[in-house]
Design a protein around this motif. Structure first.
Motif, PDB file in Angstrom:
ATOM      1  N   UNK A 183     -12.070  58.149 -16.174  1.00  0.00           N
ATOM      2  CA  UNK A 183     -12.949  58.187 -17.341  1.00  0.00           C
ATOM      3  C   UNK A 183     -13.068  56.826 -18.024  1.00  0.00           C
ATOM      4  N   UNK A 184     -12.002  56.061 -18.031  1.00  0.00           N
ATOM      5  CA  UNK A 184     -12.018  54.740 -18.672  1.00  0.00           C
ATOM      6  C   UNK A 184     -13.011  53.804 -17.989  1.00  0.00           C
ATOM      7  N   UNK A 185     -13.351  54.085 -16.720  1.00  0.00           N
ATOM      8  CA  UNK A 185     -14.347  53.307 -15.989  1.00  0.00           C
ATOM      9  C   UNK A 185     -15.686  54.040 -15.896  1.00  0.00           C
ATOM     10  N   UNK A 186     -15.618  55.372 -15.816  1.00  0.00           N
ATOM     11  CA  UNK A 186     -16.831  56.188 -15.696  1.00  0.00           C
ATOM     12  C   UNK A 186     -17.770  55.983 -16.888  1.00  0.00           C
ATOM     13  N   UNK A 187     -17.209  55.606 -18.029  1.00  0.00           N
ATOM     14  CA  UNK A 187     -18.018  55.377 -19.221  1.00  0.00           C
ATOM     15  C   UNK A 187     -19.083  54.308 -18.991  1.00  0.00           C
ATOM     16  N   UNK A 188     -18.902  53.469 -17.970  1.00  0.00           N
ATOM     17  CA  UNK A 188     -19.847  52.390 -17.689  1.00  0.00           C
ATOM     18  C   UNK A 188     -21.074  52.854 -16.906  1.00  0.00           C
ATOM     19  N   UNK A 189     -21.051  54.063 -16.371  1.00  0.00           N
ATOM     20  CA  UNK A 189     -22.144  54.559 -15.535  1.00  0.00           C
ATOM     21  C   UNK A 189     -23.373  54.914 -16.377  1.00  0.00           C
ATOM     22  N   UNK A 190     -24.535  54.866 -15.743  1.00  0.00           N
ATOM     23  CA  UNK A 190     -25.807  54.976 -16.474  1.00  0.00           C
ATOM     24  C   UNK A 190     -25.917  56.239 -17.315  1.00  0.00           C
ATOM     25  N   UNK A 191     -25.606  57.396 -16.725  1.00  0.00           N
ATOM     26  CA  UNK A 191     -25.741  58.646 -17.476  1.00  0.00           C
ATOM     27  C   UNK A 191     -24.711  58.738 -18.602  1.00  0.00           C
ATOM     28  N   UNK A 192     -23.521  58.206 -18.360  1.00  0.00           N
ATOM     29  CA  UNK A 192     -22.503  58.232 -19.407  1.00  0.00           C
ATOM     30  C   UNK A 192     -22.874  57.288 -20.553  1.00  0.00           C
ATOM     31  N   UNK A 193     -23.501  56.174 -20.235  1.00  0.00           N
ATOM     32  CA  UNK A 193     -24.008  55.282 -21.281  1.00  0.00           C
ATOM     33  C   UNK A 193     -24.997  56.028 -22.157  1.00  0.00           C
ATOM     34  N   UNK A 194     -25.891  56.780 -21.522  1.00  0.00           N
ATOM     35  CA  UNK A 194     -26.928  57.508 -22.255  1.00  0.00           C
ATOM     36  C   UNK A 194     -26.329  58.603 -23.122  1.00  0.00           C
ATOM     37  N   UNK A 195     -25.369  59.350 -22.579  1.00  0.00           N
ATOM     38  CA  UNK A 195     -24.753  60.455 -23.339  1.00  0.00           C
ATOM     39  C   UNK A 195     -24.084  59.936 -24.602  1.00  0.00           C
ATOM     40  N   UNK A 196     -23.352  58.838 -24.497  1.00  0.00           N
ATOM     41  CA  UNK A 196     -22.650  58.329 -25.676  1.00  0.00           C
ATOM     42  C   UNK A 196     -23.605  57.709 -26.684  1.00  0.00           C
ATOM     43  N   UNK A 197     -24.763  57.230 -26.220  1.00  0.00           N
ATOM     44  CA  UNK A 197     -25.763  56.776 -27.193  1.00  0.00           C
ATOM     45  C   UNK A 197     -26.360  57.970 -27.938  1.00  0.00           C
ATOM     46  N   UNK A 198     -26.576  59.086 -27.224  1.00  0.00           N
ATOM     47  CA  UNK A 198     -27.046  60.308 -27.889  1.00  0.00           C
ATOM     48  C   UNK A 198     -25.999  60.760 -28.904  1.00  0.00           C
ATOM     49  N   UNK A 199     -24.731  60.703 -28.516  1.00  0.00           N
ATOM     50  CA  UNK A 199     -23.653  61.079 -29.441  1.00  0.00           C
ATOM     51  C   UNK A 199     -23.695  60.215 -30.698  1.00  0.00           C
ATOM     52  N   UNK A 200     -23.899  58.924 -30.514  1.00  0.00           N
ATOM     53  CA  UNK A 200     -23.982  58.008 -31.649  1.00  0.00           C
ATOM     54  C   UNK A 200     -25.171  58.351 -32.539  1.00  0.00           C
ATOM     55  N   UNK A 201     -26.310  58.641 -31.921  1.00  0.00           N
ATOM     56  CA  UNK A 201     -27.502  59.010 -32.703  1.00  0.00           C
ATOM     57  C   UNK A 201     -27.291  60.314 -33.466  1.00  0.00           C
ATOM     58  N   UNK A 202     -26.615  61.283 -32.834  1.00  0.00           N
ATOM     59  CA  UNK A 202     -26.338  62.549 -33.515  1.00  0.00           C
ATOM     60  C   UNK A 202     -25.405  62.328 -34.703  1.00  0.00           C
ATOM     61  N   UNK A 203     -24.366  61.534 -34.503  1.00  0.00           N
ATOM     62  CA  UNK A 203     -23.423  61.266 -35.590  1.00  0.00           C
ATOM     63  C   UNK A 203     -24.130  60.619 -36.779  1.00  0.00           C
ATOM     64  N   UNK A 204     -25.043  59.702 -36.480  1.00  0.00           N
ATOM     65  CA  UNK A 204     -25.796  59.052 -37.555  1.00  0.00           C
ATOM     66  C   UNK A 204     -26.704  60.055 -38.266  1.00  0.00           C
ATOM     67  N   UNK A 205     -27.372  60.921 -37.477  1.00  0.00           N
ATOM     68  CA  UNK A 205     -28.278  61.913 -38.063  1.00  0.00           C
ATOM     69  C   UNK A 205     -27.522  62.871 -38.980  1.00  0.00           C
ATOM     70  N   UNK A 206     -26.316  63.251 -38.574  1.00  0.00           N
ATOM     71  CA  UNK A 206     -25.495  64.150 -39.385  1.00  0.00           C
ATOM     72  C   UNK A 206     -25.154  63.503 -40.717  1.00  0.00           C
ATOM     73  N   UNK A 207     -24.674  62.273 -40.680  1.00  0.00           N
ATOM     74  CA  UNK A 207     -24.295  61.584 -41.916  1.00  0.00           C
ATOM     75  C   UNK A 207     -25.516  61.318 -42.802  1.00  0.00           C
ATOM     76  N   UNK A 208     -26.622  60.973 -42.157  1.00  0.00           N
ATOM     77  CA  UNK A 208     -27.850  60.718 -42.915  1.00  0.00           C
ATOM     78  C   UNK A 208     -28.312  61.986 -43.630  1.00  0.00           C
ATOM     79  N   UNK A 209     -28.252  63.126 -42.917  1.00  0.00           N
ATOM     80  CA  UNK A 209     -28.687  64.396 -43.514  1.00  0.00           C
ATOM     81  C   UNK A 209     -27.937  64.672 -44.809  1.00  0.00           C
ATOM     82  N   UNK A 210     -26.630  64.573 -44.759  1.00  0.00           N
ATOM     83  CA  UNK A 210     -25.836  64.885 -45.947  1.00  0.00           C
ATOM     84  C   UNK A 210     -25.983  63.818 -47.030  1.00  0.00           C
TER      85      UNK A 210
END
Length: 435
Positions: free
Chosen positions: A121-148
């Motif tokens: 996993x420490x290396x898998x994070x560099x793969x294209x789909x994993x890059x995309x998933x964690x960017x979605x996670x970041x966007x969701x976290x921002x949306x949650x904080x922004x909402x409140x």
């Protein structure tokens, strides 16, 4: 002569047709004996670097051609627009410096088993789909904080270590706490969040929570991130409206900010967004049982509505559905008993379709001191450990409600993923504590 400016893949728009330097890692390489196309990862995004023998000369071109996957480099060249590039830009290579060699990188373009990938996993994070998933996670976290933030909720950072139980005592991780006996990793920040509504009316917390459930389903993690909200002077019906608005808003905003990432994941968000165009239906637990029984399910009052049954209900209603007023015996001590049917409580779970299942659990809280004490005793919980929580019912108690949403299930739903293990950087499961 001015030094070439080092830029990241986030700021390319500002430097079109300029000579720049980009530092990153070799994500992949392909080409011919005359030109090579180097995929360079920087800031989680991939830029194409064009290396031409005619420009570089034989020696430098051969250096590029024999670069290994994940070698770190610093490249210099002219930045130009290229609509065929995933991020719309390309670098015409003029020079390259190898920063760190990489040999026998274990994750190659071929297929790998999931157990191998999770172990890497420490290396898998560099793969294209994993890059995309964690960017979605970041966007969701921002949306949650922004909402409140936009609705005047105050962030309360609740403790990870606690001496009080919020959910079932059988699903706690315990640890010795100096000379004070056992402490527990928090299953929820809710009890502490409730204290803050008496100071700030509307509050939320967002952080890791821990459940020692012996579950190996694709929807469970032992450590996950949960957002919880609590509101004073709010009843069950208002709570449902808040939850629905919250879910719809954060999904829409996250999708809007993640369109390129969803393309990488082959996720068409159209069906997901279509669910949000209507009001979420609300059905009683009793009604849910009747529907399931009519479909041949052997289920009786008090039984759990498992994932397969949840899927049947979301199919019946064509999308997300709130199931409310569950049996009192199956729910936590702090949930307010339904005055119209004391066998039930004023709670609800929001069930998402597509096999996602429950994404929100919420309830009106019991505000009466004697009722809370009675429920604690029913659950065989030590009343004295909750003295501080009971104080809330002694000094200006008010009706109040709240909910909790697990972010990994929400990410899985937005991304169209089958398992929540890819929705958090380092998943913790029953059989997994490495890396």
């Amino acid at each position: 002569m001015s030094e070439t400016q080092v830029v990241s893949n986030h700021e390319l728009e500002k430097h079109v047709d300029e000579k720049v330097a980009i530092q990153g890692w070799v994500h992949g390489i392909r080409g011919s004996n005359a030109r090579q196309f180097l995929s360079l990862r920087n800031s989680g995004k991939i830029i194409q670097v064009l290396a031409e023998k005619e420009i570089l000369g034989e020696e430098l071109f051969q250096t590029v051609k024999h670069l290994r996957q994940e070698t770190s480099v610093s490249v210099t060249g002219k930045l130009v627009r290229n609509e065929k590039s995933p991020i719309g830009f390309e670098l015409i290579l003029e020079s390259i410096e190898v920063v760190g060699e990489s040999e026998n990188y274990p994750i190659t373009p071929k297929e790998h088993g999931i157990d191998f990938l999770i172990s890497q996993r420490h290396l898998w994070l560099r793969s294209s789909k994993q890059l995309a998933i964690l960017r979605v996670r970041d966007n969701l976290s921002f949306a949650i904080r922004k909402y409140f933030h936009e609705r005047n909720f105050l962030l309360i950072d609740t403790p990870i270590l606690t001496g009080s139980v919020g959910e079932s005592a059988g699903t706690l991780f315990s640890t010795e706490y100096f000379d004070l006996g056992n402490a527990y990793l928090a299953q929820t920040g809710q009890l502490y969040l409730e204290t803050a509504i008496f100071a700030h009316n509307k509050v939320f917390c967002f952080g890791p929570t821990f459940r020692a459930e012996k579950s190996k389903t694709r929807r469970h993690l032992t450590e996950f991130w949960m957002v919880e909200a609590e509101v004073a002077f709010t009843g069950h019906k208002e709570n449902l409206k808040l939850q629905e608005d919250f879910v719809k808003t954060i999904i829409k905003e996250t999708v809007q900010n993640s369109l390129e990432d969803l393309k990488v994941l082959d996720r068409d968000p159209t069906p997901l967004l279509a669910y949000l165009e209507r009001e979420f239906p609300v059905i009683d637990y009793t009604k849910a049982l009747e529907i399931l029984q009519s479909k041949g399910e052997d289920i009786v009052w008090g039984d759990d509505i498992n994932s397969e049954r949840e899927q049947m209900l979301t199919t019946e209603y064509g999308g997300p559905v709130f199931i409310q007023k569950y049996p009192r015996e199956a729910k936590a001590f702090y949930m307010k008993v339904n005055p119209e049917d004391p066998k039930t409580v004023l709670n609800a779970d929001l069930i998402a379709p597509d096999g996602v299942g429950e994404i929100i659990g919420g309830s009106e809280r019991e505000e009466n001191y004697e009722n809370i004490v009675h429920r604690l005793k029913e659950e065989n919980l030590p009343v004295e450990s909750y003295d501080w929580y009971l104080d809330l019912r002694k000094y200006g108690s008010v009706p109040h409600s709240g909910f909790g949403l697990g972010s990994e299930r929400m990410i899985a739903w937005i991304c169209g993923l089958q398992h929540v293990r890819e929705c958090i950087p380092f998943p913790r499961m029953m059989e997994r504590l490495y890396p």
